[in-house]
Design an enzyme around this catalytic site. Structure first.
Site, PDB file in Angstrom:
ATOM      1  N   GLU A 113      67.184  30.850   3.857  1.00 16.06           N
ATOM      2  CA  GLU A 113      67.280  29.413   4.111  1.00 16.06           C
ATOM      3  C   GLU A 113      66.110  28.767   3.393  1.00 16.06           C
ATOM      4  OE1 GLU A 113      67.638  28.078   8.189  1.00 16.06           O
ATOM      5  OE2 GLU A 113      66.977  26.054   7.634  1.00 16.06           O
ATOM      6  N   ARG A 171      61.078  17.005  31.796  1.00 16.68           N
ATOM      7  CA  ARG A 171      61.173  16.812  33.245  1.00 16.68           C
ATOM      8  C   ARG A 171      61.457  18.103  34.001  1.00 16.68           C
ATOM      9  NH1 ARG A 171      62.539  11.654  35.502  1.00 16.68           N
ATOM     10  NH2 ARG A 171      61.157  10.203  34.491  1.00 16.68           N
ATOM     11  N   ASP A 187      67.729  21.880  19.412  1.00 15.07           N
ATOM     12  CA  ASP A 187      66.476  22.140  20.153  1.00 15.07           C
ATOM     13  C   ASP A 187      65.982  20.920  20.928  1.00 15.07           C
ATOM     14  OD1 ASP A 187      66.422  24.637  19.016  1.00 15.07           O
ATOM     15  OD2 ASP A 187      64.796  24.210  17.617  1.00 15.07           O
ATOM     16  N   HIS A 188      66.098  19.735  20.291  1.00 14.02           N
ATOM     17  CA  HIS A 188      65.444  18.582  20.909  1.00 14.02           C
ATOM     18  C   HIS A 188      66.235  17.974  22.071  1.00 14.02           C
ATOM     19  CE1 HIS A 188      62.151  19.198  18.427  1.00 14.02           C
ATOM     20  NE2 HIS A 188      62.776  18.927  17.305  1.00 14.02           N
ATOM     21  N   ASN A 227      71.016  21.619  14.739  1.00 11.57           N
ATOM     22  CA  ASN A 227      69.963  22.200  15.567  1.00 11.57           C
ATOM     23  C   ASN A 227      69.781  21.319  16.806  1.00 11.57           C
ATOM     24  OD1 ASN A 227      67.337  22.547  16.704  1.00 11.57           O
ATOM     25  ND2 ASN A 227      66.775  23.769  14.933  1.00 11.57           N
ATOM     26  N   HIS A 275      66.337  27.392  18.191  1.00  7.42           N
ATOM     27  CA  HIS A 275      65.124  28.175  17.946  1.00  7.42           C
ATOM     28  C   HIS A 275      64.521  28.550  19.296  1.00  7.42           C
ATOM     29  CE1 HIS A 275      60.940  28.324  15.753  1.00  7.42           C
ATOM     30  NE2 HIS A 275      61.237  29.456  16.367  1.00  7.42           N
ATOM     31  N   ARG A 335      59.118  26.137  24.446  1.00  5.95           N
ATOM     32  CA  ARG A 335      58.860  24.709  24.690  1.00  5.95           C
ATOM     33  C   ARG A 335      60.147  23.892  24.790  1.00  5.95           C
ATOM     34  NH1 ARG A 335      56.360  22.995  18.846  1.00  5.95           N
ATOM     35  NH2 ARG A 335      54.940  24.684  19.327  1.00  5.95           N
ATOM     36  N   HIS A 336      61.225  24.394  24.200  1.00  3.26           N
ATOM     37  CA  HIS A 336      62.489  23.632  24.340  1.00  3.26           C
ATOM     38  C   HIS A 336      63.630  24.549  24.790  1.00  3.26           C
ATOM     39  CE1 HIS A 336      62.557  24.891  20.160  1.00  3.26           C
ATOM     40  NE2 HIS A 336      61.848  23.884  19.707  1.00  3.26           N
ATOM     41  N   THR A 387      56.281  21.701  14.525  1.00  2.00           N
ATOM     42  CA  THR A 387      57.558  22.237  14.081  1.00  2.00           C
ATOM     43  C   THR A 387      57.246  23.327  13.051  1.00  2.00           C
ATOM     44  OG1 THR A 387      59.697  21.711  13.071  1.00  2.00           O
ATOM     45  CG2 THR A 387      57.814  20.434  12.312  1.00  2.00           C
ATOM     46  N   THR A 388      58.280  24.052  12.597  1.00  2.00           N
ATOM     47  CA  THR A 388      58.033  25.151  11.658  1.00  2.00           C
ATOM     48  C   THR A 388      57.480  24.583  10.351  1.00  2.00           C
ATOM     49  OG1 THR A 388      60.043  26.049  12.643  1.00  2.00           O
ATOM     50  CG2 THR A 388      59.097  27.263  10.812  1.00  2.00           C
ATOM     51  N   GLU A 406      67.449  31.055  15.597  1.00  2.00           N
ATOM     52  CA  GLU A 406      66.168  31.121  14.873  1.00  2.00           C
ATOM     53  C   GLU A 406      65.157  31.797  15.781  1.00  2.00           C
ATOM     54  OE1 GLU A 406      64.884  27.213  13.866  1.00  2.00           O
ATOM     55  OE2 GLU A 406      66.596  26.833  12.588  1.00  2.00           O
ATOM     56  N   ARG A 451      61.639  29.680  20.807  1.00  2.00           N
ATOM     57  CA  ARG A 451      60.225  29.854  20.448  1.00  2.00           C
ATOM     58  C   ARG A 451      59.515  30.713  21.483  1.00  2.00           C
ATOM     59  NH1 ARG A 451      58.361  25.803  16.535  1.00  2.00           N
ATOM     60  NH2 ARG A 451      56.342  26.774  16.841  1.00  2.00           N
ATOM     61  N   HIS A 486      65.359  21.615   7.076  1.00  2.00           N
ATOM     62  CA  HIS A 486      64.079  21.125   7.606  1.00  2.00           C
ATOM     63  C   HIS A 486      63.764  19.742   7.034  1.00  2.00           C
ATOM     64  CE1 HIS A 486      60.219  20.863   9.474  1.00  2.00           C
ATOM     65  NE2 HIS A 486      60.533  21.937  10.161  1.00  2.00           N
TER      66      HIS A 486
HETATM   67  N1  PXP Z   1      65.765  25.178   9.713  1.00  2.00           N
HETATM   68  C1  PXP Z   1      64.761  25.824  10.355  1.00  2.00           C
HETATM   69  C2  PXP Z   1      64.516  27.259  10.015  1.00  2.00           C
HETATM   70  C3  PXP Z   1      63.976  25.182  11.321  1.00  2.00           C
HETATM   71  O1  PXP Z   1      62.990  25.849  11.939  1.00  2.00           O
HETATM   72  C4  PXP Z   1      64.278  23.844  11.642  1.00  2.00           C
HETATM   73  C5  PXP Z   1      63.484  23.137  12.702  1.00  2.00           C
HETATM   74  O2  PXP Z   1      63.577  23.793  13.900  1.00  2.00           O
HETATM   75  C6  PXP Z   1      65.337  23.213  10.982  1.00  2.00           C
HETATM   76  C7  PXP Z   1      66.048  23.895  10.009  1.00  2.00           C
HETATM   77  C8  PXP Z   1      65.749  21.815  11.295  1.00  2.00           C
HETATM   78  O3  PXP Z   1      64.749  20.922  10.929  1.00  2.00           O
HETATM   79  P1  PXP Z   1      64.868  19.407  11.400  1.00  2.00           P
HETATM   80  O4  PXP Z   1      64.806  19.377  12.886  1.00  2.00           O
HETATM   81  O5  PXP Z   1      63.697  18.767  10.737  1.00  2.00           O
HETATM   82  O6  PXP Z   1      66.184  18.895  10.876  1.00  2.00           O
END
Ligand code: PXP
Length: 246
Positions: free
Chosen positions: A151, A18, A9-10, A7, A43, A49-50, A100-101, A70, A45, A192
């Site tokens: 999942e 920025r 996202d970050h 993932n 994801h 946000r990301h 987070t979720t 996602e 959202r 997660h």
């Molecule tokens: N699975 C789902 C459905 C999520 O929403 C997330 C977080 O966005 C993750 C997995 C990954 O979680 P983590 O970033 O804590 O590894």
């Protein structure tokens, strides 16, 4: 071996801090794939946000493994997914204020909404995964709604691991959930809060096909990459600092 979907996202979280161009999630996806990961998870959202819409469009064009999108089960997002055609959609709950979720989907309150989204996507060849807590009731309902995958939310297990809580109980819930899901014909993913420290027991569950891991890998990447990044900047400074010696 379980497949690893990273993932990213970050990477986008850092860019959005920025509102500039870097770090670029497309470049990150390229490196993740080069390292051997089996898929890219993002994801999109509601509050953007990301990850942004353009990132998903770009990833769809460039990645060579699998794109797992996602998203919330809204009409807007279902339309978006039908247009982009990710390899898989994971429906997740979304609250604007959460960091987070936080929990799995609450399927019971609006099963019709999920059934409709699953049908619309799967009838167009996009398999759907439901992000749920490892509860037998929710797993059974997921099967009835016709999803191809679930999942399992590993957040409670991860939290117990981190806080030295009842890891055994939370792990057993995941193991039993995975077995039940498979017996009902569901394919099983998990994710997660998984980390380099806690992933092994989950990874060896035979029913689990994919693990979705984000935060911990991106956090580690920023640490293992920092020394090199600083050295590269110092080398530039050294190359132009022949006149002034401190
Ligand atoms: N699975 C789902 C459905 C999520 O929403 C997330 C977080 O966005 C993750 C997995 C990954 O979680 P983590 O970033 O804590 O590894």
């Amino acid at each position: 071996m379980a497949y690893l979907c990273v993932n990213i996202d970050h990477i986008a979280t850092l860019r959005q801090a920025r509102r500039e161009e870097e770090p670029d999630p497309l470049e990150a996806a390229r490196l993740v794939e080069k390292a051997g990961a089996h898929g890219i998870t993002v994801h999109l959202r509601e509050d953007r946000r990301h990850i942004q819409d353009r990132d998903v469009v770009g990833l769809r064009k460039t990645i060579k493994t699998k794109l797992n999108l996602e998203m919330a089960a809204t009409d807007f997002m279902v339309k978006f997914a039908l247009k982009i055609r990710p390899d898989q959609v994971t429906l997740v709950p979304e609250k604007r204020q959460e960091l987070t979720t936080e929990g799995g989907l609450s399927l019971k309150s609006t099963p019709g909404r999920f059934e409709k989204a699953i049908h619309l996507l799967q009838s167009k060849g996009i398999p759907v995964s439901l992000f749920i807590d490892p509860s037998s009731q929710v797993i059974q309902l997921s099967a009835r709604l016709g999803a191809a995958f679930i999942e399992l939310h590993t957040g409670r297990y991860s939290r117990a691991f981190r806080l030295r809580g009842n890891v055994r109980k939370e792990f057993q819930a995941l193991a039993a959930g995975a077995r039940l899901a498979q017996s009902l014909g569901l394919k099983v993913h998990a994710g997660h809060g998984l980390t380099y420290q806690n992933v092994k027991p989950v990874a060896v569950l035979p029913e689990i096909e994919d693990l979705n891991i984000g935060h911990n890998i991106i956090a580690r990447a920023s640490m293992v990459g920092l020394e090199r990044a600083v050295k590269e900047m110092l080398n530039i400074l050294k190359s132009v600092s022949t006149q002034f010696v401190h």
